[in-house]
Motif scaffolding. Structure first.
Motif, PDB file in Angstrom:
ATOM      1  N   PHE A   1       0.903  -1.177  -0.077  1.00 52.71           N
ATOM      2  CA  PHE A   1       0.080   0.102   0.140  1.00 52.71           C
ATOM      3  C   PHE A   1       0.851   1.392   0.078  1.00 52.71           C
ATOM      4  CE2 PHE A   1      -2.143   3.059   2.702  1.00 52.71           C
ATOM      5  CZ  PHE A   1      -3.336   3.578   1.521  1.00 52.71           C
TER       6      PHE A   1
ATOM      7  N   ILE B   1       1.189   4.349  -2.845  1.00 54.43           N
ATOM      8  CA  ILE B   1       1.082   5.716  -2.872  1.00 54.43           C
ATOM      9  C   ILE B   1       2.041   6.561  -2.758  1.00 54.43           C
ATOM     10  CG2 ILE B   1       0.457   7.354  -0.835  1.00 54.43           C
ATOM     11  CD1 ILE B   1      -1.977   5.837  -1.449  1.00 54.43           C
TER      12      ILE B   1
ATOM     13  N   TYR C   1     -10.511 -12.715  -3.309  1.00 53.63           N
ATOM     14  CA  TYR C   1     -11.998 -12.623  -3.422  1.00 53.63           C
ATOM     15  C   TYR C   1     -12.446 -13.553  -4.787  1.00 53.63           C
ATOM     16  CZ  TYR C   1     -11.415  -8.671  -0.341  1.00 53.63           C
ATOM     17  OH  TYR C   1     -11.034  -8.109   0.697  1.00 53.63           O
TER      18      TYR C   1
ATOM     19  N   PHE D   1      -1.635  15.615  -5.525  1.00 57.34           N
ATOM     20  CA  PHE D   1      -0.612  15.193  -4.583  1.00 57.34           C
ATOM     21  C   PHE D   1      -1.572  15.117  -3.359  1.00 57.34           C
ATOM     22  CE2 PHE D   1       1.695  16.446  -0.611  1.00 57.34           C
ATOM     23  CZ  PHE D   1       2.556  15.440  -0.402  1.00 57.34           C
TER      24      PHE D   1
ATOM     25  N   ILE E   1      -4.107  12.328  -3.492  1.00 57.54           N
ATOM     26  CA  ILE E   1      -3.498  10.794  -3.372  1.00 57.54           C
ATOM     27  C   ILE E   1      -3.247  10.761  -1.676  1.00 57.54           C
ATOM     28  CG2 ILE E   1      -1.432   9.447  -3.734  1.00 57.54           C
ATOM     29  CD1 ILE E   1      -1.445  10.610  -6.520  1.00 57.54           C
ATOM     30  N   THR E   2      -2.905  11.624  -1.118  1.00 54.78           N
ATOM     31  CA  THR E   2      -2.473  11.779   0.194  1.00 54.78           C
ATOM     32  C   THR E   2      -3.824  11.402   1.211  1.00 54.78           C
ATOM     33  OG1 THR E   2      -0.708  13.477   0.041  1.00 54.78           O
ATOM     34  CG2 THR E   2      -0.982  12.656   1.979  1.00 54.78           C
TER      35      THR E   2
ATOM     36  N   PHE F   1      -6.309  10.180   0.202  1.00 58.00           N
ATOM     37  CA  PHE F   1      -7.084   8.770   0.217  1.00 58.00           C
ATOM     38  C   PHE F   1      -6.045   7.780   0.785  1.00 58.00           C
ATOM     39  CE2 PHE F   1     -10.179   8.033  -3.353  1.00 58.00           C
ATOM     40  CZ  PHE F   1     -10.589   9.403  -3.298  1.00 58.00           C
ATOM     41  N   GLY F   2      -4.870   7.932   0.608  1.00 64.15           N
ATOM     42  CA  GLY F   2      -3.964   7.068   1.330  1.00 64.15           C
ATOM     43  C   GLY F   2      -4.012   7.222   2.865  1.00 64.15           C
TER      44      GLY F   2
ATOM     45  N   ILE G   1      -7.664   5.294   3.655  1.00 62.29           N
ATOM     46  CA  ILE G   1      -7.605   3.909   3.590  1.00 62.29           C
ATOM     47  C   ILE G   1      -6.846   3.351   4.485  1.00 62.29           C
ATOM     48  CG2 ILE G   1      -6.898   2.113   1.999  1.00 62.29           C
ATOM     49  CD1 ILE G   1      -7.428   3.830  -0.238  1.00 62.29           C
ATOM     50  N   LEU G   2      -5.688   3.824   4.763  1.00 58.78           N
ATOM     51  CA  LEU G   2      -4.794   3.211   5.868  1.00 58.78           C
ATOM     52  C   LEU G   2      -5.520   3.229   7.370  1.00 58.78           C
ATOM     53  CD1 LEU G   2      -1.851   2.141   6.012  1.00 58.78           C
ATOM     54  CD2 LEU G   2      -1.273   4.090   6.938  1.00 58.78           C
TER      55      LEU G   2
ATOM     56  N   VAL H   1      -8.066   0.576   7.287  1.00 57.45           N
ATOM     57  CA  VAL H   1      -7.545  -1.031   7.238  1.00 57.45           C
ATOM     58  C   VAL H   1      -7.157  -1.264   8.675  1.00 57.45           C
ATOM     59  CG1 VAL H   1      -5.567  -2.388   6.644  1.00 57.45           C
ATOM     60  CG2 VAL H   1      -6.805  -1.225   4.916  1.00 57.45           C
ATOM     61  N   LEU H   2      -6.478  -0.189   9.577  1.00 58.67           N
ATOM     62  CA  LEU H   2      -6.012  -0.530  10.635  1.00 58.67           C
ATOM     63  C   LEU H   2      -6.965  -0.669  11.904  1.00 58.67           C
ATOM     64  CD1 LEU H   2      -2.665   1.949  10.776  1.00 58.67           C
ATOM     65  CD2 LEU H   2      -2.799  -0.623  10.456  1.00 58.67           C
TER      66      LEU H   2
ATOM     67  N   THR I   1     -10.029  -5.482   4.676  1.00 53.55           N
ATOM     68  CA  THR I   1      -8.960  -5.709   3.653  1.00 53.55           C
ATOM     69  C   THR I   1      -8.565  -4.280   3.058  1.00 53.55           C
ATOM     70  OG1 THR I   1     -10.102  -6.201   2.054  1.00 53.55           O
ATOM     71  CG2 THR I   1      -9.351  -7.822   3.481  1.00 53.55           C
ATOM     72  N   PHE I   2      -7.489  -4.105   2.487  1.00 54.88           N
ATOM     73  CA  PHE I   2      -7.179  -2.998   1.523  1.00 54.88           C
ATOM     74  C   PHE I   2      -8.221  -2.676   0.503  1.00 54.88           C
ATOM     75  CE2 PHE I   2      -2.998  -2.815   3.363  1.00 54.88           C
ATOM     76  CZ  PHE I   2      -2.737  -1.374   3.698  1.00 54.88           C
ATOM     77  N   PHE I   3      -8.561  -3.798   0.018  1.00 53.96           N
ATOM     78  CA  PHE I   3      -9.853  -3.419  -0.968  1.00 53.96           C
ATOM     79  C   PHE I   3     -10.999  -2.956  -0.576  1.00 53.96           C
ATOM     80  CE2 PHE I   3     -13.151  -5.053  -3.504  1.00 53.96           C
ATOM     81  CZ  PHE I   3     -12.957  -4.413  -4.829  1.00 53.96           C
ATOM     82  N   ASP I   4     -11.579  -3.607   0.660  1.00 56.44           N
ATOM     83  CA  ASP I   4     -12.627  -3.167   1.052  1.00 56.44           C
ATOM     84  C   ASP I   4     -12.457  -1.585   1.567  1.00 56.44           C
ATOM     85  OD1 ASP I   4     -13.977  -5.255   1.348  1.00 56.44           O
ATOM     86  OD2 ASP I   4     -13.234  -6.285   3.453  1.00 56.44           O
TER      87      ASP I   4
END
Lengths: 125, 566
Positions: A39, A43, A86, B18, B21-22, B24-25, B28-29, B32-33, B47-50
């Protein structure tokens, strides 16, 4: 010192190092590769690409190209992972594909760093 | 890589992308955590996809509910945070793009690339105008109606907007740029082989000189037409090899001289410029008596030379003592003072003078001079210089015998130089022919053609004279006279006169009808519409040419084809 050079250099190196971090390990065992690192690699690669946009020089164009290659490979790597998890289920073939795609991206990132370094060394100031 | 506009856009998009992207990053992170709880109460991690899927639809404000299970409170806290984060990211990115669209630098770059595209797309010969002033406007209008393409370079963006609204027959590409930058001329296509001429009719001589030099250096073959009202500039231009330097005051003076000593030449010149072949009452200036000229500036100097050459008695009135001293050195016919001053006019002899010329560069002073002179001497012939085209109605109302609009003369002259090169050369050739020659030509024209002859310029080449070229290529001869024959009956001549023939660098003024034609000859005819039609047919059509040559019409086209070798 040009601040935008510092930023783009920073992200180029960061993209390579995180990419390497993900790639390092047994290519058949998915547990040896952290999804967080993939990931992060995606990014940082995207950010590095954005900072290479709009550079009219020849070397800028090649840098952008290598970066795009790395992006495509890393995103495909993540897509294969999602597909494996999946849709078809994880097996060795999928795992090897994930890792080798990130390996391809790493080579593109290495080329990128070499070009970046070469350009920096070439400039007289 | 020449597309600066595109690069500019991409470069400006770096930071917004920039930020996107940041945000979103980070979102998402976080997703996940932070651990969640599934239906059975077991902890799980997205998961990352979720997380990617969730953030994507949340950030774009589609809204879709919580997935795959209802969120725990820590998750909801994070989602609230990431909604604000990503919405701010989007707002910033969209705002940056909108600001970019309004950016002047970008707009000018886009205009520039559009302009380059238009220049690149021109397939016809074109003329570059530097400066879009009233003169350029009228000339572009005339050229556009004739189908001749123009390109404009203008420093003032307002004028370009005005030009876009002017609605010409052809689309005129305009570049907003300063002529002091040599790249501007290059971008306008001065290097292209299709570029016929560069025209600069600014009232600023220095700028004209600059344009002329730049154009000549970039493309030595291009024709340069500039206005130069000061002698020094005109000389400079001549030394660097500029062919056409137009001094409007010299044109005025030349016309005054012609009006005095060779009215028939003046008549011919006006006819070439598109007026009927006759003299107006306004051109019947008195050829005897004393002339009073107000204003010893650039125009006055030119007029003095013309008056002296015509042998007319004259006196000048000038307000600026400096100019007076300058003239006193070699002439004494000058008085100091305001032209509209009655006493001064009387001293200058307005009562017995035959003509007064008000040649100042201020329209209302000129009008008042003429009024004052008329009051003192109702029979005096009045000439006034009109500087501003907009003052037309005032000058018409003032009942002046002759109004000289300097700008109109320049428009005519430039138009002829660009669009009618043969007519222009003809005018140069007859300049020194004298009154008798002109009288003779006018009588001939009137006898053969009538009061209102037309003009025709043509070339003996593939495009205009297919049949004639075939005929000449076979080694046979054709005299100029055959073109003048009537297609109805070859024994009769049409109502047309060949005025001028140009062969390479040779000039033939009033060429002999017996002269054999050659491929490449350029011809200027005077005649009527019917005769021009016949000339065109005889040159282009094999059968018509056969007829005027031999006087036999082909009964069967097959034999005719055999005969002409087709």
């Amino acid at each position: 010192m040009n601040l935008s050079n510092v930023i783009s250099g920073f992200f180029i190196i960061l993209a390579l190092t995180t990419n390497f971090g993900f790639f390092y390990g047994d290519p058949t065992v998915i547990d040896e590769h952290s999804r967080y690192e993939l990931f992060a690699a995606i990014i940082f690669n995207l950010i590095a690409t954005v900072y290479k946009l709009g550079d009219k020089t020849q070397i800028g164009a090649v840098l952008l190209a290598t970066s795009l290659v790395a992006d495509i490979q890393l995103i495909s790597s993540a897509s294969v992972w999602a597909f494996g998890e999946y849709v078809v289920g994880m097996n060795t073939e999928v795992v090897v594909a994930i890792i080798s795609l990130s390996g391809g991206a790493m080579i593109a990132n290495i080329v990128s760093v070499i070009l970046f370094t070469a350009e920096t060394i070439k400039s007289k100031r | 890589m020449d597309n600066t506009a595109l690069f500019l856009i991409i470069r400006r998009l770096r930071v917004p992308m920039f930020v996107l992207i940041t945000t979103f990053g980070i979102s998402i992170l976080g997703m996940v955590l932070i651990p969640g709880v599934d239906e059975q109460g077991r902890p799980y991690h997205l998961t990352f996809f979720d997380a990617f899927y969730f953030v994507t639809y949340t950030a774009s404000t589609i809204g879709f509910g919580e997935t795959p299970y209802s969120f725990t409170y820590p998750q909801r806290l994070w989602v609230s945070f990431s909604i604000y984060l990503s919405v701010i990211g989007w707002f910033y990115a969209i705002g940056a793009i909108v600001a970019l669209m309004q950016d002047k630098v970008l707009a000018s770059q886009i205009d520039l690339s559009k302009f380059k595209g238009k220049i690149h797309g021109i397939r016809e010969p074109f003329i570059i105008f530097v400066g879009y002033n009233l003169l350029a406007k009228s000339i572009i209008r005339k050229l556009s109606d004739e189908g001749i393409q123009s390109v404009v370079i203008e420093n003032d963006a307002m004028r370009i907007d005005e030009m876009v609204l002017a609605n010409y027959t052809l689309e005129i590409p305009a570049l907003h740029g300063d002529i002091n930058d040599p790249d501007v001329l290059r971008m306008a296509g001065v290097n292209k082989p299709l570029c016929q001429a560069v025209v600069s009719l600014s009232s600023d001589d220095a700028m004209n000189l600059h344009t002329a030099m730049a154009a000549k250096l970039l493309n030595p073959h291009v024709k340069v037409i500039v206005e130069a009202t000061y002698e020094e500039y005109a000389e400079n231009l001549n030394t660097i090899g500029i062919e056409i330097v137009e001094n409007p005051f010299k044109i005025v003076a030349k016309r005054l001289y012609m009006g005095l000593r060779a009215p028939s030449l003046l008549m011919l010149e006006q006819w070439i410029y598109g007026e009927p072949l006759q003299l107006h009452p306004r051109d019947m200036i008195p050829t005897e008596g004393k002339y009073i000229v107000c204003g010893y500036g650039r125009m006055g100097k030119a007029l003095r030379i013309a008056l002296k050459r015509a042998g007319i008695e004259y006196v000048f009135i000038e307000t600026n003592p400096k100019k007076v001293r300058q003239m006193r050195k070699d002439d004494v016919h000058i008085m100091v003072g305001e032209g509209q001053d009655k006493k001064l006019l009387l001293d200058a002899g307005v009562k017995e003078a035959s003509c007064i010329i008000a040649g100042m560069n201020d329209d209302f002073i000129n009008l008042s001079i003429v009024m004052a002179a008329k009051k003192l001497n109702p029979n005096i012939f009045t000439v006034a210089r009109q500087n501003n085209i907009h003052d037309d109605s005032v000058f018409k109302a003032a009942d002046i015998d002759r109004v000289t609009i300097v700008k109109n003369l320049l428009i005519n002259q430039t138009y002829i130089a660009i669009a009618r090169p043969l007519s222009e050369r003809f005018l140069q050739l007859i300049k020194n022919k004298g009154a008798e020659w002109g009288d003779g030509l006018i009588i001939t024209l009137k006898q053969i053609i009538g009061d209102n002859p037309d003009k025709l310029e043509t070339v003996v080449d593939e495009e205009h004279a297919y049949a004639l070229c075939r005929h000449l290529e076979k080694g046979e001869t054709a005299e100029l006279e055959i073109l003048l024959r009537s297609r109805k009956d070859h024994r009769y001549c049409n109502r047309a006169v060949a005025l001028y023939l140009r062969r390479g660098d040779e000039d033939f003024l009033l060429p002999d009808p017996g002269m054999p034609l050659q491929i490449g000859d350029q011809l200027l005819f005077a005649g009527d519409r019917e005769s021009f039609e016949d000339i065109a047919y005889s040159m282009e059509n094999l059968y018509e040419l056969q007829y005027v040559l031999e006087g036999k019409s082909c009964a069967t086209s097959v034999s005719c084809r055999l005969h002409t070798g087709r």
